[in-house]
Design an enzyme around this catalytic site. Structure first.
Site, PDB file in Angstrom:
ATOM      1  N   GLY A 136       0.785  -1.241   0.000  1.00 34.95           N
ATOM      2  CA  GLY A 136       0.000   0.000   0.000  1.00 34.95           C
ATOM      3  C   GLY A 136       0.810   1.282   0.000  1.00 34.95           C
ATOM      4  CB  SER A 137       4.383   2.124  -0.567  1.00 34.11           C
ATOM      5  OG  SER A 137       4.652   1.734  -1.881  1.00 34.11           O
ATOM      6  CG  ASN A 138       2.315   3.366  -5.664  1.00 34.23           C
ATOM      7  OD1 ASN A 138       2.821   4.361  -6.166  1.00 34.23           O
ATOM      8  ND2 ASN A 138       2.828   2.147  -5.811  1.00 34.23           N
ATOM      9  CG  ASN A 193      -3.174  -0.623 -12.872  1.00 37.22           C
ATOM     10  OD1 ASN A 193      -3.098  -0.886 -11.677  1.00 37.22           O
ATOM     11  ND2 ASN A 193      -2.518  -1.312 -13.796  1.00 37.22           N
ATOM     12  CG  HIS A 252       2.321  -2.280 -15.321  1.00 38.01           C
ATOM     13  ND1 HIS A 252       1.908  -3.473 -14.776  1.00 38.01           N
ATOM     14  CD2 HIS A 252       3.318  -2.580 -16.184  1.00 38.01           C
ATOM     15  CE1 HIS A 252       2.624  -4.468 -15.300  1.00 38.01           C
ATOM     16  NE2 HIS A 252       3.485  -3.949 -16.162  1.00 38.01           N
ATOM     17  CG  ASP A 284      -1.072  -4.262 -16.733  1.00 40.22           C
ATOM     18  OD1 ASP A 284      -1.754  -3.657 -15.893  1.00 40.22           O
ATOM     19  OD2 ASP A 284      -0.372  -5.250 -16.448  1.00 40.22           O
ATOM     20  CD  GLU A 323       5.470   1.658  -8.938  1.00 34.91           C
ATOM     21  OE1 GLU A 323       4.363   1.483  -8.414  1.00 34.91           O
ATOM     22  OE2 GLU A 323       6.290   0.733  -9.101  1.00 34.91           O
TER      23      GLU A 323
END
Ligand code: GAR
Length: 201
Positions: A14-16, A107, A109, A145, A174
């Protein structure tokens, strides 16, 4: 302009999600994370969300997929969600949720799409021997994707890299890129024309 109501989906660390939330807390994103959804009860991001007072819902993974996502959509309907953010959510969404939220699902990626879609993208890129990889934020369509690309960051592959060191430097990018794109979405700056996404000033 009303703040965008955001649902974030995670499967793990869950860092993003945390970086996006951090930018919201600083007032840099005109949005609000209304709910954090995870298919995994042990996802790291759940504890952070609890501390921050964000509603968390675990939808343990179940088949059939269509039924799973129908239940999820029924839940989201009640939340009046403007934007779904897939931040390390490791499930392929069903057609009904993609249609319902067309051009409203983001999303991230960890590769430069359309190269290396699917799982373990950093390892795929490293094993292929590319000199540059990176990360991509895109709208979600019916493929894996394959949706329209919104923004990318390039990360060089260094001589002494391994998959882990490369993945770590991609992740740093990211953490910068995803909040920027969420910010642009929340400011209504993204315009989709076919496969091309324009970021308006
Ligand atoms: C990130 O590297 C993200 O790009 C990747 O999962 C990681 C989640 O990290 N997503 C995919 O591979 C999706 N195909 P996080 O949970 O710390 O944000």
């Amino acid at each position: 302009m009303a703040k965008k109501r955001i649902a974030v989906f995670i499967s793990g660390r869950g860092s993003n999600f945390m970086f996006i939330h951090g930018e919201i807390e600083k007032g840099n994103i005109h949005g609000e994370i209304v709910v954090l959804i995870s298919d995994n009860p042990d996802a790291g991001g759940l504890a952070y969300a609890g501390e921050k007072g964000i509603e968390c819902r675990v939808f343990p993974w179940q088949v059939p997929r269509d039924r799973y996502f129908q239940d999820l959509m029924d839940f989201l309907e009640g939340k009046d969600i403007d934007l779904i953010v897939l931040a390390g959510f490791m499930r392929v969404l069903s057609a009904n949720i993609i249609e319902r939220y067309a051009n409203r699902i983001l999303n991230i990626h960890p590769a430069l799409l359309p190269s290396f879609p699917g799982e373990e993208a950093q390892r795929q890129a490293f094993d292929h021997g590319v000199k540059f990889s990176g990360c991509t934020v895109h709208f979600v369509d019916g493929g894996v994707d394959t949706g329209p690309i919104i923004q990318q960051r390039v990360v060089p592959v260094l001589e002494d890299d391994d998959t882990e060191t490369l993945a770590a430097r991609i992740l740093e990018q990211e953490h910068q890129l995803f909040p920027e794109v969420v910010r642009a979405f929340c400011n209504n700056q993204l315009e989709v024309v076919g496969r091309r996404v324009h970021v308006r000033e």
